[in-house]
Motif scaffolding. Structure first.
Motif, PDB file in Angstrom:
ATOM      1  N   LEU A  49      59.912 -10.227 -32.724  1.00  0.00           N
ATOM      2  CA  LEU A  49      59.815  -8.829 -33.154  1.00  0.00           C
ATOM      3  C   LEU A  49      58.789  -8.671 -34.265  1.00  0.00           C
ATOM      4  CD1 LEU A  49      60.832  -5.867 -33.286  1.00  0.00           C
ATOM      5  CD2 LEU A  49      62.670  -6.686 -34.784  1.00  0.00           C
ATOM      6  N   LEU A  50      58.739  -9.640 -35.167  1.00  0.00           N
ATOM      7  CA  LEU A  50      57.846  -9.554 -36.313  1.00  0.00           C
ATOM      8  C   LEU A  50      56.466 -10.145 -36.045  1.00  0.00           C
ATOM      9  CD1 LEU A  50      60.325 -10.617 -39.163  1.00  0.00           C
ATOM     10  CD2 LEU A  50      59.765  -8.301 -38.376  1.00  0.00           C
ATOM     11  N   THR A  51      56.261 -10.708 -34.842  1.00  0.00           N
ATOM     12  CA  THR A  51      54.990 -11.348 -34.502  1.00  0.00           C
ATOM     13  C   THR A  51      54.141 -10.422 -33.658  1.00  0.00           C
ATOM     14  OG1 THR A  51      56.046 -13.535 -34.552  1.00  0.00           O
ATOM     15  CG2 THR A  51      53.909 -13.363 -33.442  1.00  0.00           C
ATOM     16  N   ASP A  52      52.995 -10.066 -34.168  1.00  0.00           N
ATOM     17  CA  ASP A  52      52.110  -9.113 -33.499  1.00  0.00           C
ATOM     18  C   ASP A  52      51.720  -9.600 -32.104  1.00  0.00           C
ATOM     19  OD1 ASP A  52      50.655  -6.642 -33.636  1.00  0.00           O
ATOM     20  OD2 ASP A  52      48.811  -7.815 -33.770  1.00  0.00           O
ATOM     21  N   GLY A  53      51.868  -8.707 -31.125  1.00  0.00           N
ATOM     22  CA  GLY A  53      51.428  -9.001 -29.777  1.00  0.00           C
ATOM     23  C   GLY A  53      52.486  -9.522 -28.829  1.00  0.00           C
ATOM     24  N   THR A  54      53.656  -9.892 -29.330  1.00  0.00           N
ATOM     25  CA  THR A  54      54.719 -10.349 -28.436  1.00  0.00           C
ATOM     26  C   THR A  54      55.317  -9.152 -27.696  1.00  0.00           C
ATOM     27  OG1 THR A  54      56.487 -10.111 -30.065  1.00  0.00           O
ATOM     28  CG2 THR A  54      55.290 -12.213 -30.037  1.00  0.00           C
ATOM     29  N   LEU A  55      56.089  -9.441 -26.659  1.00  0.00           N
ATOM     30  CA  LEU A  55      56.677  -8.374 -25.859  1.00  0.00           C
ATOM     31  C   LEU A  55      57.588  -7.487 -26.710  1.00  0.00           C
ATOM     32  CD1 LEU A  55      57.207  -6.974 -23.170  1.00  0.00           C
ATOM     33  CD2 LEU A  55      59.002  -8.669 -22.713  1.00  0.00           C
ATOM     34  N   ILE A  56      58.463  -8.107 -27.514  1.00  0.00           N
ATOM     35  CA  ILE A  56      59.406  -7.319 -28.315  1.00  0.00           C
ATOM     36  C   ILE A  56      58.670  -6.527 -29.388  1.00  0.00           C
ATOM     37  CG2 ILE A  56      61.423  -7.438 -29.829  1.00  0.00           C
ATOM     38  CD1 ILE A  56      62.291  -9.950 -28.376  1.00  0.00           C
ATOM     39  N   ASN A  57      57.665  -7.126 -29.994  1.00  0.00           N
ATOM     40  CA  ASN A  57      56.858  -6.432 -30.996  1.00  0.00           C
ATOM     41  C   ASN A  57      56.128  -5.242 -30.384  1.00  0.00           C
ATOM     42  OD1 ASN A  57      53.823  -6.311 -32.199  1.00  0.00           O
ATOM     43  ND2 ASN A  57      55.283  -6.719 -33.851  1.00  0.00           N
ATOM     44  N   THR A  58      55.600  -5.433 -29.198  1.00  0.00           N
ATOM     45  CA  THR A  58      54.886  -4.357 -28.509  1.00  0.00           C
ATOM     46  C   THR A  58      55.832  -3.216 -28.135  1.00  0.00           C
ATOM     47  OG1 THR A  58      53.263  -5.933 -27.630  1.00  0.00           O
ATOM     48  CG2 THR A  58      53.437  -3.804 -26.513  1.00  0.00           C
ATOM     49  N   ARG A  59      57.045  -3.576 -27.725  1.00  0.00           N
ATOM     50  CA  ARG A  59      58.034  -2.546 -27.389  1.00  0.00           C
ATOM     51  C   ARG A  59      58.442  -1.764 -28.635  1.00  0.00           C
ATOM     52  NH1 ARG A  59      62.777  -4.168 -23.364  1.00  0.00           N
ATOM     53  NH2 ARG A  59      62.976  -1.903 -23.444  1.00  0.00           N
ATOM     54  N   TRP A  60      58.556  -2.444 -29.769  1.00  0.00           N
ATOM     55  CA  TRP A  60      58.904  -1.754 -31.007  1.00  0.00           C
ATOM     56  C   TRP A  60      57.807  -0.748 -31.379  1.00  0.00           C
ATOM     57  CZ3 TRP A  60      62.796  -0.275 -33.570  1.00  0.00           C
ATOM     58  CH2 TRP A  60      62.723   0.087 -34.920  1.00  0.00           C
ATOM     59  N   LYS A  61      56.566  -1.142 -31.223  1.00  0.00           N
ATOM     60  CA  LYS A  61      55.463  -0.230 -31.517  1.00  0.00           C
ATOM     61  C   LYS A  61      55.459   0.950 -30.546  1.00  0.00           C
ATOM     62  CE  LYS A  61      52.519  -3.716 -33.656  1.00  0.00           C
ATOM     63  NZ  LYS A  61      51.319  -4.581 -33.521  1.00  0.00           N
ATOM     64  N   SER A  62      55.794   0.675 -29.293  1.00  0.00           N
ATOM     65  CA  SER A  62      55.892   1.753 -28.314  1.00  0.00           C
ATOM     66  C   SER A  62      56.995   2.735 -28.679  1.00  0.00           C
ATOM     67  CB  SER A  62      56.149   1.174 -26.916  1.00  0.00           C
ATOM     68  OG  SER A  62      56.316   2.195 -25.952  1.00  0.00           O
ATOM     69  N   MET A  63      58.115   2.212 -29.186  1.00  0.00           N
ATOM     70  CA  MET A  63      59.209   3.077 -29.639  1.00  0.00           C
ATOM     71  C   MET A  63      58.773   3.913 -30.839  1.00  0.00           C
ATOM     72  SD  MET A  63      62.265   0.245 -29.209  1.00  0.00           S
ATOM     73  CE  MET A  63      63.503   1.179 -30.126  1.00  0.00           C
TER      74      MET A  63
END
Length: 239
Positions: A49-63
């Motif tokens: 979540l805290l690592t730029d570019g990962t799937l979960i990080n990208t989903r958080w930015k999308s949210m």
């Protein structure tokens, strides 16, 4: 909701918006359950979540992109928003909470702040950093503090009615707030005008929905709202 917020701002209200975000590692929409707000992230998922570019990080930015669309509508209407995301950061029941330290919840708050403020250019947000009144409050006020560059108001949610609006809690928050405002982010039992007089640096308090009416009598509410040291909406004339 956005239109109502703008209308209330026009009347002189403080607009306070929270975000009970879904878990970015799970599906949306979600509810107030263990598949939603009350779910968990593994340590590995948290790192992602805290690592730029990962799937979960990208989903958080999308949210964040989704909510930024609506917050930008308030910006266009010149509405300032008390924005309280990731609230009760020391509360482990929420997927975002209960992770102290530099790589914990406060880092997610920093990431969220920077994305909405710098990337999405939302300069109408008044950032509220919020913790709850656990017995560990003095330590939590340090361990969960994302840094004064990341918040404008330090808020405490007061639900431990046995200790209530104690001087100890107040002193901890005054110290945590420094030169910035402090507030009562949530409560069920309202403070009295006498408490607010003894603890004058509380800038606002917010009762939690239906709990206001199950924990306070009409007489108590009326006395508080009519007190000389409390400013209510009828005394506001717009911003």
């Amino acid at each position: 909701m956005i239109n109502e917020a703008a209308e209330q701002w026009r009347k002189g209200s403080l607009v306070n918006i929270m975000w009970h975000a879904c878990n970015p590692a799970l599906e949306q929409p979600c509810g107030w359950d263990k598949q939603g707000v009350l779910s968990k992230l593994s340590d590995q998922q948290w790192k992602e979540l805290l690592t730029d570019g990962t799937l979960i990080n990208t989903r958080w930015k999308s949210m964040m992109d989704e909510i930024a669309l609506y917050l930008s509508q308030l910006k266009e209407k010149n509405v300032e928003v008390l924005f309280r995301p990731l609230h009760e950061m020391n509360q482990g029941v929420f997927w975002w909470g209960g992770r102290p330290g530099a790589e914990g919840t406060r880092k997610l708050y920093q990431l969220t702040h920077d994305y909405l403020s710098k990337t999405k250019k939302l300069d109408n947000l008044i950032w509220v950093w919020d913790i709850q009144d656990f017995k560990t409050l003095e330590k939590d006020a340090v361990d969960y503090n994302p840094g004064e560059d990341y918040w404008d108001v330090a808020a405490l949610d007061i639900y431990d009615d046995k200790t209530g609006f104690s001087q100890e809690k107040y002193d901890i928050m005054v110290k945590a707030g420094g030169k910035k405002p402090i507030a009562i982010g949530e409560c069920q039992v309202f403070p009295t005008a006498q408490v607010m007089a003894k603890q004058p640096k509380w800038t606002f308090f917010m009762g939690w929905s239906e709990l206001v009416f199950s924990h306070n009598t009409p007489a108590q509410l009326n006395a508080l709202m009519k007190a000389d040291n409390i400013i209510s909406l009828d005394e506001m004339h717009g911003w």
